[in-house]
Design a protein around this motif. Sequence first.
Motif, PDB file in Angstrom:
ATOM      1  N   ARG A 325       0.824  -1.203   0.000  1.00 37.25           N
ATOM      2  CA  ARG A 325       0.000   0.000   0.000  1.00 37.25           C
ATOM      3  C   ARG A 325       0.867   1.267   0.000  1.00 37.25           C
ATOM      4  O   ARG A 325       0.584   2.233  -0.682  1.00 37.25           O
ATOM      5  CB  ARG A 325      -0.917  -0.022   1.215  1.00 37.25           C
ATOM      6  N   ARG A 326       1.953   1.236   0.777  1.00 33.54           N
ATOM      7  CA  ARG A 326       2.822   2.418   0.759  1.00 33.54           C
ATOM      8  C   ARG A 326       3.395   2.622  -0.638  1.00 33.54           C
ATOM      9  O   ARG A 326       3.522   3.737  -1.107  1.00 33.54           O
ATOM     10  CB  ARG A 326       3.955   2.272   1.766  1.00 33.54           C
ATOM     11  N   GLY A 327       3.764   1.500  -1.276  1.00 38.99           N
ATOM     12  CA  GLY A 327       4.171   1.565  -2.667  1.00 38.99           C
ATOM     13  C   GLY A 327       5.628   1.940  -2.862  1.00 38.99           C
ATOM     14  O   GLY A 327       6.268   2.568  -2.005  1.00 38.99           O
ATOM     15  N   GLY A 328       6.165   1.545  -4.031  1.00 40.03           N
ATOM     16  CA  GLY A 328       7.576   1.708  -4.351  1.00 40.03           C
ATOM     17  C   GLY A 328       8.097   3.115  -4.171  1.00 40.03           C
ATOM     18  O   GLY A 328       9.190   3.334  -3.665  1.00 40.03           O
ATOM     19  N   PRO A 351      10.198   0.800  -9.177  1.00 43.65           N
ATOM     20  CA  PRO A 351       9.787  -0.501  -9.732  1.00 43.65           C
ATOM     21  C   PRO A 351      10.539  -1.676  -9.121  1.00 43.65           C
ATOM     22  O   PRO A 351       9.995  -2.772  -9.001  1.00 43.65           O
ATOM     23  CB  PRO A 351      10.099  -0.367 -11.233  1.00 43.65           C
ATOM     24  N   LEU A 352      11.777  -1.443  -8.703  1.00 47.63           N
ATOM     25  CA  LEU A 352      12.530  -2.535  -8.075  1.00 47.63           C
ATOM     26  C   LEU A 352      11.957  -2.858  -6.701  1.00 47.63           C
ATOM     27  O   LEU A 352      11.815  -4.008  -6.322  1.00 47.63           O
ATOM     28  CB  LEU A 352      14.010  -2.161  -7.923  1.00 47.63           C
ATOM     29  N   VAL A 353      11.630  -1.775  -5.991  1.00 50.70           N
ATOM     30  CA  VAL A 353      11.052  -1.969  -4.665  1.00 50.70           C
ATOM     31  C   VAL A 353       9.752  -2.760  -4.800  1.00 50.70           C
ATOM     32  O   VAL A 353       9.534  -3.746  -4.096  1.00 50.70           O
ATOM     33  CB  VAL A 353      10.797  -0.603  -3.987  1.00 50.70           C
ATOM     34  N   ASP A 354       8.905  -2.347  -5.731  1.00 50.21           N
ATOM     35  CA  ASP A 354       7.634  -3.055  -5.923  1.00 50.21           C
ATOM     36  C   ASP A 354       7.868  -4.527  -6.228  1.00 50.21           C
ATOM     37  O   ASP A 354       7.121  -5.389  -5.797  1.00 50.21           O
ATOM     38  CB  ASP A 354       6.841  -2.414  -7.075  1.00 50.21           C
ATOM     39  N   LEU A 370      18.503  -4.741  -2.186  1.00 48.74           N
ATOM     40  CA  LEU A 370      18.827  -3.824  -3.273  1.00 48.74           C
ATOM     41  C   LEU A 370      20.192  -3.158  -3.114  1.00 48.74           C
ATOM     42  O   LEU A 370      20.552  -2.287  -3.902  1.00 48.74           O
ATOM     43  CB  LEU A 370      17.732  -2.746  -3.389  1.00 48.74           C
ATOM     44  N   SER A 371      20.933  -3.597  -2.113  1.00 52.95           N
ATOM     45  CA  SER A 371      22.212  -2.917  -1.849  1.00 52.95           C
ATOM     46  C   SER A 371      23.201  -3.074  -3.008  1.00 52.95           C
ATOM     47  O   SER A 371      24.125  -2.275  -3.148  1.00 52.95           O
ATOM     48  CB  SER A 371      22.834  -3.416  -0.545  1.00 52.95           C
ATOM     49  N   PHE A 372      22.979  -4.078  -3.856  1.00 51.76           N
ATOM     50  CA  PHE A 372      23.886  -4.243  -5.009  1.00 51.76           C
ATOM     51  C   PHE A 372      23.875  -3.006  -5.908  1.00 51.76           C
ATOM     52  O   PHE A 372      24.792  -2.799  -6.690  1.00 51.76           O
ATOM     53  CB  PHE A 372      23.506  -5.492  -5.827  1.00 51.76           C
ATOM     54  N   LEU A 373      22.827  -2.190  -5.742  1.00 47.00           N
ATOM     55  CA  LEU A 373      22.727  -1.010  -6.604  1.00 47.00           C
ATOM     56  C   LEU A 373      23.855  -0.010  -6.322  1.00 47.00           C
ATOM     57  O   LEU A 373      24.336   0.658  -7.224  1.00 47.00           O
ATOM     58  CB  LEU A 373      21.370  -0.325  -6.434  1.00 47.00           C
ATOM     59  N   TRP A 374      24.237   0.098  -5.049  1.00 43.81           N
ATOM     60  CA  TRP A 374      25.331   1.030  -4.734  1.00 43.81           C
ATOM     61  C   TRP A 374      26.628   0.313  -4.363  1.00 43.81           C
ATOM     62  O   TRP A 374      27.674   0.925  -4.242  1.00 43.81           O
ATOM     63  CB  TRP A 374      24.936   2.035  -3.663  1.00 43.81           C
ATOM     64  N   LYS A 375      26.530  -1.000  -4.193  1.00 44.06           N
ATOM     65  CA  LYS A 375      27.724  -1.762  -3.810  1.00 44.06           C
ATOM     66  C   LYS A 375      28.121  -2.631  -4.998  1.00 44.06           C
ATOM     67  O   LYS A 375      27.472  -3.619  -5.293  1.00 44.06           O
ATOM     68  CB  LYS A 375      27.377  -2.633  -2.601  1.00 44.06           C
TER      69      LYS A 375
END
Length: 458
Positions: A325-328, A351-354, A370-375
């Motif tokens: 409900r909170r959404g991406g 969209p990744l969060v969703d 999702l930490s691979f995004l910055w690591k």
Amino acid sequence: MIRTRFAPSPTGELHIGGARTALFNYLFARSMGGQFLLRIDDTDAERSRREHESQLLEDLRWLGLTWDAGPDIPSESSFRQSERGEFYEQWMNRLREVGAVYPCFCTEERLAALREEQSSRGEPLRYDGCCRSLPPQEAQRRMEAGERPCWRLALPEGYSVSFDDVVRGPQSFPAGTMGDFVVQRNDGSPTYLFASAVDDYLMGITHVIRGDEHVPNTARQLAIIDRMGWLRPVFAHIPMVLSADRRKLGKRTGSTPIRKYRERGFLPEALRAYLTTLSWTPGAEADPFDLASLAASFSIDRIAQSSPVHDEKHLLYWQREAMKRRGGKALARELVLMEPRFEPLEERLAPLVDDVLDEAPFLLELSRALSFLWKRPAPKSREPWMQLLSTELKGLTPWTPEVIEGLLRSFMKNQGLKGRDFFHPLRLLLTGLESGVPLPLVVFALGGEECAERLNLL
Ligand code: GLU
């Protein structure tokens, strides 16, 4: 004006059962345009702690349950029982004046022996009225000689307390099952039974909604209320929350303080939605995550009679739903607040969060997933086609997941690669992971530059 109250004793943390009581009181008051009060029942001086009180307030605030009067809101009189001694004194005097109470000089030893005797006979434990027949002059003499009695309510012979419980229906308690109970201890302090009856009266409480372990207390409090001629509040006793093995929910049977759920990352609206399902079913039109909507649908006559069972699987279900409900987009913001290294990616995170929400329904889990995004992952083996792909990606417009997906598919085809030989090494190089978010979303979030870097790192 409808007035409800939540009256916790600050002797420990707020748990599932207490939080549900608070929520139901809140919802009922709001549903009637009334007031919700917070009172601290700290008549047990030895076990009450200010730290517990602050923690209780913090937990209730976190749950979003705002109160109209309470210990933290300036008012003429305190909302802590320990600071309301003058009122109890005043009403004790009144009880003495009308002869509703009598002093009791029984020693602890005598009372213990009495309890022993009654329990060996399988009888309910109650005072036998020994001091009731003490001539007043003698009682007076003993007090003047320095003896300190406690004071008991003299229940009239043949008296019986009856009331109609909103949840449980008609209830009846003959005086004989209660015995003359203590209203003032021999150190002069009021008992919980007395203090709460006085406070509910003085605070204009119209509805007392609380756990059904209080039913015997209600009978006693009604005896005081009736003796004083006060207007009775309506009583609704909610069935106790049970553990999975249908025992009383306690430390050893899986009760967890609300604070622990908060620390684990549960959202307040998830916990609230879950709590409402314990003994009540919101109407189909109600939004389970919105307090005002829940209040609009709430009614105490729909509180269920059977005991609900605490089940963390259900709580987890509500957590997932609440996160969805909170959404991406909103969660991406939260992720950035939690981990600033997500900041440059915020616009492309949603969209990744969703996508990973179902697997990782907590912020901390999302952040890890999702930490691979910055690591940048440690580079693995590189395929000959990767450099060409990085060049194509760099030039790609518009930069949308759909366009990226189109490019990946046609690239794979043009290279004569099979799905697995293409996607798996690509994912490993970009994320360091064997599986996860669909690759077009990964590429989209990383951006062309970063993808190119990762593809060419070896
Ligand atoms: N202080 C009591 C408790 O924490 C509740 C009193 C009441 O609701 O009357 O169990």
